[in-house]
Design an enzyme around this catalytic site. Structure first.
Site, PDB file in Angstrom:
ATOM      1  N   GLU A   5      35.376  44.742  36.973  1.00 50.16           N
ATOM      2  CA  GLU A   5      36.020  45.837  37.697  1.00 50.16           C
ATOM      3  C   GLU A   5      36.763  46.801  36.765  1.00 50.16           C
ATOM      4  O   GLU A   5      37.666  47.518  37.203  1.00 50.16           O
ATOM      5  CB  GLU A   5      37.002  45.269  38.737  1.00 50.16           C
ATOM      6  CG  GLU A   5      36.312  44.431  39.812  1.00 50.16           C
ATOM      7  CD  GLU A   5      37.255  44.105  40.960  1.00 50.16           C
ATOM      8  OE1 GLU A   5      36.896  44.412  42.120  1.00 50.16           O
ATOM      9  OE2 GLU A   5      38.340  43.550  40.710  1.00 50.16           O
ATOM     10  N   HIS A  50      45.563  45.857  38.272  1.00 47.45           N
ATOM     11  CA  HIS A  50      44.808  45.524  39.481  1.00 47.45           C
ATOM     12  C   HIS A  50      45.043  44.052  39.785  1.00 47.45           C
ATOM     13  O   HIS A  50      44.826  43.201  38.917  1.00 47.45           O
ATOM     14  CB  HIS A  50      43.320  45.800  39.273  1.00 47.45           C
ATOM     15  CG  HIS A  50      42.477  45.274  40.397  1.00 47.45           C
ATOM     16  ND1 HIS A  50      42.626  45.697  41.695  1.00 47.45           N
ATOM     17  CD2 HIS A  50      41.495  44.327  40.426  1.00 47.45           C
ATOM     18  CE1 HIS A  50      41.772  45.041  42.470  1.00 47.45           C
ATOM     19  NE2 HIS A  50      41.084  44.204  41.729  1.00 47.45           N
ATOM     20  N   HIS A 100      45.670  40.646  43.006  1.00 52.42           N
ATOM     21  CA  HIS A 100      45.396  40.080  44.335  1.00 52.42           C
ATOM     22  C   HIS A 100      46.552  39.186  44.756  1.00 52.42           C
ATOM     23  O   HIS A 100      46.350  38.103  45.317  1.00 52.42           O
ATOM     24  CB  HIS A 100      44.108  39.249  44.296  1.00 52.42           C
ATOM     25  CG  HIS A 100      43.020  39.822  43.457  1.00 52.42           C
ATOM     26  ND1 HIS A 100      42.842  39.479  42.150  1.00 52.42           N
ATOM     27  CD2 HIS A 100      42.066  40.743  43.739  1.00 52.42           C
ATOM     28  CE1 HIS A 100      41.818  40.155  41.646  1.00 52.42           C
ATOM     29  NE2 HIS A 100      41.329  40.928  42.588  1.00 52.42           N
ATOM     30  N   HIS A 134      41.181  42.753  49.822  1.00 56.05           N
ATOM     31  CA  HIS A 134      40.955  42.646  48.387  1.00 56.05           C
ATOM     32  C   HIS A 134      42.246  42.466  47.572  1.00 56.05           C
ATOM     33  O   HIS A 134      42.412  41.459  46.902  1.00 56.05           O
ATOM     34  CB  HIS A 134      40.180  43.883  47.912  1.00 56.05           C
ATOM     35  CG  HIS A 134      39.749  43.834  46.481  1.00 56.05           C
ATOM     36  ND1 HIS A 134      38.613  44.435  46.010  1.00 56.05           N
ATOM     37  CD2 HIS A 134      40.322  43.260  45.397  1.00 56.05           C
ATOM     38  CE1 HIS A 134      38.491  44.220  44.702  1.00 56.05           C
ATOM     39  NE2 HIS A 134      39.521  43.509  44.308  1.00 56.05           N
TER      40      HIS A 134
END
Lengths: 233, 233, 233, 233
Positions: A77, A96, A98, A166
């Site tokens: 990603e 980024h 989660h 996500h």
């Protein structure tokens, strides 16, 4: 950044801090823009953030390709980083993640608000991106340039974009601000999840967010130094 | 599995990882099929998973009897392993656990869904087995071959079977996949429990689960290496 | 108890285990009946359980007075131990605690049930004692012999008595069983609190509790050895 | 305070204990009044509490100005301390914090009650201060003398004041009592948040709070010694 701290060294520290503080686990990634060349950024090879060392960090161009071709596996990603550095010249660091703190917001219709002074780092509005809207059924990984560009458009001028089913992508002007924003947005999210079980929440107004949301460098450094010290305990 | 990692050594690591990551505690167990003889599997003697070393591991046949008769106490529920290895030639590793993350699903009518990309390891359907249905009042331990065969039938071709008032049994094609599936199914379960307190959840479609649920070996290894590194901290 | 483990040494271990596993914190206490003289029991001087060493342990009579007069501060609620050893000849170990897992049951009308095989150690019925009923407004400490006798009557033949706005007192035939019962009753309580947020719970029947609730010595030892090993990590 | 423990040394310990027990993180601060001069108090320079050492502690007057002018950054909310020492001659120690346990009370209309014996340290009434009431839109930091004076007025003769969308300020007659009150008010708050998910709570009456709320020095010392011992583990 300390005068004696290289961008790669600070990026290693940011990886470790964000792992230790529960924002990242085996997955998620952090990058920093090259201080001298805005068309480059640093990001680790594919590796759990807590295990990243200086020699794991590579230089990428804004197409998210390694500047020096490499055979090591890369984060699938990584296009998220290049797309945002392209569209946001003011952004110098990206995470980024989660984190469990924000996922309930990504799974339901809950809106992430500012509920404390430190949480004002979240900003007035947190957009929500749904990969399904433009791309239909996918594996929910953001691996194509057009997917990353769509995410960057949804982020717009904001500090955080939530990603449906996500996680989140957080941007900042420096690694210190990024760590602060990533961690305190998770803390504020946790407080909202707990508070909402007991009634509607009293949130900050836009005027209060504007007043509280600009944190002096000394505040960011106090938190960063604390989290760095905790890495050794 | 690393070329230089024996099945027994990898099984010790899997025990330690699953204990450290909160899937197992004093109870629960993990096995791996013999790489050269599909009619054999490795499993520890009765011992808390975190304490298992190489010398605690025994070889069993598919009737869940030790190949070399032994006087050491054995897991009373070891029949679960033999029954599943019999019915599922594609399965090479099994974990039986009682993690707090899945128990609420085992105590209520809640269905375990896939809500994130990593959670797609759960698969499209998670059957629920109730020992009461065929066997009436028991102590809820699966100790008889017919109980284990019933559980294996309920598991069918799926990756996880929930057990009413008891826990879960997870299967995989390798120990790395087993660790990944056991841990990320617990993480997805936790996210669902938290999210459900704030509204109905937006889950993956079957098509998305099919797209997301096949994880490359590099992904499994990245997580495994991270969890293994955490054993030393 | 290991053949080579003295009652005082086992009591030190039980204190440490119950603190490390979250049953006790700065407060709460654990005792064991003297193996050769049923009219005596061992209990530490007033000290946080995790800090107790062999030299902190004193011998008490069933009036909860130290056999050898001592100037060190004693637990103000030690009368709980003497009163129960008097009324329950089958009891050889007692733990009084205020674990966060059981307090919600002590603050509301919730009933503690058995919901898993390990939780069957709780038994078929958990009485609830309210100091207010007989004694009106107090500071909620059980410091008088008549208060302790009232609590022992409410406990009756059961394994655990919950105390309104206060905590729990757990009894067992040995320190190993006491640790197992104290810890797994807390785990089952936690599971019920989590499960109840998602619907009514499917609990064990009395017949199932009778079948599951008798744990062999090997099971108790497996858990005890695991918790003891964790003290060093 | 131990006879051999200087106020600065005890303040370092209090900072470390309150950080380790989850009351403070990168932010929040603790002070103690000068034992010989009631018009002075000790407080660290701006630093995460866990990192405070003896050389970081400065002496302040009741206008919250350092007695010896200093160039080091100071806590922006130090005026809270001076204002309360001015209005409350009985107070010798103050903690300002944003613990996750109390924030849900600060974000909703929930009232903090006493639900356990140790929680009686909270007292009969916990006032709630809202900076908005007198000062309108602010950044929610208490940095002006008039803001701190308003907070002190709201605190009145009580032990704890909750701050809307912000946190809490806790006062006590000694650092040991302050640690005890800060930690056990958070524990009682947690129990209420958990209990309230399962029905209305059975709380202490005012008479019971009066009977339970006066903790002997030995009780405070037992907890303090436990928390101090835990700093090394």
């Amino acid at each position: 950044m300390d005068a004696d701290e290289s961008p790669k060294s600070a990026l290693v520290t940011a990886n470790a801090i964000l792992a230790r503080q529960g924002v990242l686990d085996a997955f998620g990634h952090v990058s920093v823009r090259h201080p001298d060349d805005p068309s480059r950024f640093y990001l680790a090879r594919s590796l759990a953030p807590e295990r990243v060392t200086g020699s794991d960090i590579l230089e990428f161009d804004l197409a998210s390709q390694p500047v020096v071709p490499s055979a090591v596996p890369l984060y699938s990603e990584r296009v998220i980083h290049g797309a945002i550095y392209q569209s946001r010249p003011d952004v110098n660091a990206i995470c980024h993640h989660h984190a469990a703190a924000v996922l309930p917001f990504c799974l339901t219709g809950l809106t992430l608000h500012v509920v404390t002074q430190l949480g004002a780092t979240i900003g007035k509005h947190v957009p929500l991106w749904d990969q399904r809207d433009e791309f239909g059924a996918t594996n929910h990984l953001v691996t194509k340039p057009e997917e990353a560009a769509s995410l960057a458009r949804c982020l717009g001028p904001h500090a955080i974009v939530l990603m449906k089913r996500h996680g989140a992508t957080v941007v900042a002007s420096s690694l210190r601000e990024l760590a602060f924003r990533s961690i305190y947005s998770c803390r504020d999210a946790e407080l909202q999840l707990r508070g909402l079980q007991h009634g509607p929440l009293d949130t900050f107004t836009d005027e209060e967010i504007a007043l509280a949301g600009k944190f002096p460098e000394a505040t960011l450094a106090r938190a960063w130094d604390y989290w760095r010290a905790r890495l050794r305990s």
